[in-house]
Design a protein around this motif. Structure first.
Motif, short mmCIF file in Angstrom:
data_model
loop_
_atom_site.label_atom_id
_atom_site.label_comp_id
_atom_site.label_asym_id
_atom_site.label_seq_id
_atom_site.Cartn_x
_atom_site.Cartn_y
_atom_site.Cartn_z
N SER A 150 0.84 -1.20 0.00
CA SER A 150 0.00 0.00 0.00
C SER A 150 0.87 1.25 0.00
O SER A 150 0.63 2.19 -0.77
CB SER A 150 -0.92 -0.02 1.22
N ARG A 151 1.91 1.27 0.84
CA ARG A 151 2.83 2.43 0.87
C ARG A 151 3.58 2.57 -0.45
O ARG A 151 3.78 3.68 -0.94
CB ARG A 151 3.79 2.31 2.05
N ALA A 152 3.99 1.44 -1.04
CA ALA A 152 4.70 1.49 -2.33
C ALA A 152 3.77 2.04 -3.42
O ALA A 152 4.21 2.81 -4.28
CB ALA A 152 5.21 0.10 -2.70
N LEU A 153 2.50 1.65 -3.38
CA LEU A 153 1.53 2.16 -4.34
C LEU A 153 1.38 3.67 -4.20
O LEU A 153 1.39 4.41 -5.18
CB LEU A 153 0.18 1.46 -4.15
N VAL A 154 1.25 4.12 -2.95
CA VAL A 154 1.12 5.56 -2.70
C VAL A 154 2.36 6.30 -3.21
O VAL A 154 2.24 7.35 -3.86
CB VAL A 154 0.89 5.84 -1.20
N ASP A 155 3.54 5.75 -2.96
CA ASP A 155 4.78 6.38 -3.44
C ASP A 155 4.80 6.47 -4.97
O ASP A 155 5.16 7.50 -5.52
CB ASP A 155 6.00 5.61 -2.96
N ALA A 156 4.41 5.40 -5.63
CA ALA A 156 4.40 5.39 -7.10
C ALA A 156 3.40 6.41 -7.64
O ALA A 156 3.71 7.16 -8.58
CB ALA A 156 4.08 3.99 -7.62
N ILE A 157 2.22 6.46 -7.05
CA ILE A 157 1.21 7.40 -7.51
C ILE A 157 1.63 8.84 -7.21
O ILE A 157 1.39 9.74 -8.01
CB ILE A 157 -0.17 7.06 -6.92
N GLU A 158 2.30 9.05 -6.08
CA GLU A 158 2.80 10.39 -5.76
C GLU A 158 3.80 10.86 -6.82
O GLU A 158 3.76 12.01 -7.25
CB GLU A 158 3.46 10.40 -4.39
N THR A 159 4.67 9.96 -7.27
CA THR A 159 5.62 10.29 -8.32
C THR A 159 4.88 10.68 -9.60
O THR A 159 5.21 11.68 -10.25
CB THR A 159 6.57 9.10 -8.59
N LEU A 160 3.85 9.93 -9.96
CA LEU A 160 3.04 10.23 -11.14
C LEU A 160 2.37 11.60 -10.99
O LEU A 160 2.41 12.42 -11.90
CB LEU A 160 1.98 9.13 -11.33
N ARG A 161 1.78 11.84 -9.83
CA ARG A 161 1.09 13.11 -9.60
C ARG A 161 2.07 14.28 -9.67
O ARG A 161 1.76 15.33 -10.24
CB ARG A 161 0.39 13.09 -8.24
N ARG A 162 3.24 14.11 -9.05
CA ARG A 162 4.23 15.18 -9.06
C ARG A 162 4.70 15.47 -10.49
O ARG A 162 4.80 16.63 -10.89
CB ARG A 162 5.42 14.81 -8.17
N SER A 163 4.93 14.43 -11.28
CA SER A 163 5.40 14.64 -12.65
C SER A 163 4.32 15.27 -13.53
O SER A 163 4.61 15.92 -14.53
CB SER A 163 5.89 13.33 -13.27
N ALA A 164 3.05 15.13 -13.12
CA ALA A 164 1.95 15.75 -13.86
C ALA A 164 1.69 17.18 -13.40
O ALA A 164 0.79 17.85 -13.91
CB ALA A 164 0.67 14.91 -13.69
N GLY A 165 2.46 17.64 -12.38
CA GLY A 165 2.26 19.00 -11.87
C GLY A 165 1.11 19.12 -10.91
O GLY A 165 0.58 20.22 -10.69
N ASP A 166 0.70 18.00 -10.32
CA ASP A 166 -0.44 18.00 -9.40
C ASP A 166 -0.15 18.79 -8.13
O ASP A 166 -1.04 19.30 -7.49
CB ASP A 166 -0.81 16.56 -9.05
N PHE A 167 1.14 18.87 -7.78
CA PHE A 167 1.57 19.67 -6.64
C PHE A 167 3.03 19.96 -6.76
O PHE A 167 3.73 19.41 -7.57
CB PHE A 167 1.24 18.98 -5.30
#
Length: 167
Positions: A150-167
């Motif tokens: 679950s933590r690894a999934l969150v980390d991967a999605i955070e990377t995706l969100r950051r690269s998309a400019g989500d934050f």
């Protein structure tokens, strides 16, 4: 899937089809997107089932929860929009639905006449507390993954969100 569903992984089959069609170089991306979309459907169905007794959608729950977390129980509609990362029109629609059943109310801003606040009502607060307990017990306590995954999934999605400019 239901007992009548496939006995194989349809996404793995899609990968094979993608590769066989000559798109093997992008098959991993297609599988990632398709997997996330399917996971979204699975989790959303669980969340909706948990919230059904409260007559809440997840978006309306999120708005109530945001208001309950705020120090005053009220926020400008535009600030709620930013915090929830949805267009102000979507927030306004959710407010209308919640207002119609007495869970929130719109009030004038005390110092800025151009701004309207949305405030959680007492019934809204008790509803969101109960709904939160249900979500915690029925969904969040066990999403179907071990804690490390679950933590690894969150980390991967955070990377995706950051690269998309989500934050």
């Amino acid at each position: 899937m239901s007992p009548d569903g496939p006995t194989f992984d349809p996404i793995a089959k899609a990968r094979d089809n993608w590769s066989n069609a000559g798109w093997g170089d992008v098959a991993d991306g297609m599988v990632a997107v398709t997997s996330v979309m399917r996971a979204h459907q699975i989790l959303l169905a669980r969340v909706e089932a948990a919230l059904r007794p409260f007559d809440l959608s997840f978006s309306r729950f999120e708005l109530l929860r945001l208001l309950a977390f705020s120090r005053t129980g009220a926020l400008p509609i535009t600030k709620a929009s930013v915090r929830l990362q949805v267009h102000v029109t979507s927030v306004t629609h959710a407010i209308r639905r919640l207002e119609s059943v007495g869970l929130v109310e719109r009030i004038p801003h005390p110092t800025d006449g151009r701004t309207t606040l949305v405030r959680i009502t007492d019934i809204g607060r008790s509803t969101v507390e109960e709904a939160t307990n249900t979500l915690n017990d029925d969904v969040f306590a066990d999403i179907g993954l071990p804690a490390d995954q679950s933590r690894a999934l969150v980390d991967a999605i955070e990377t995706l969100r950051r690269s998309a400019g989500d934050f």
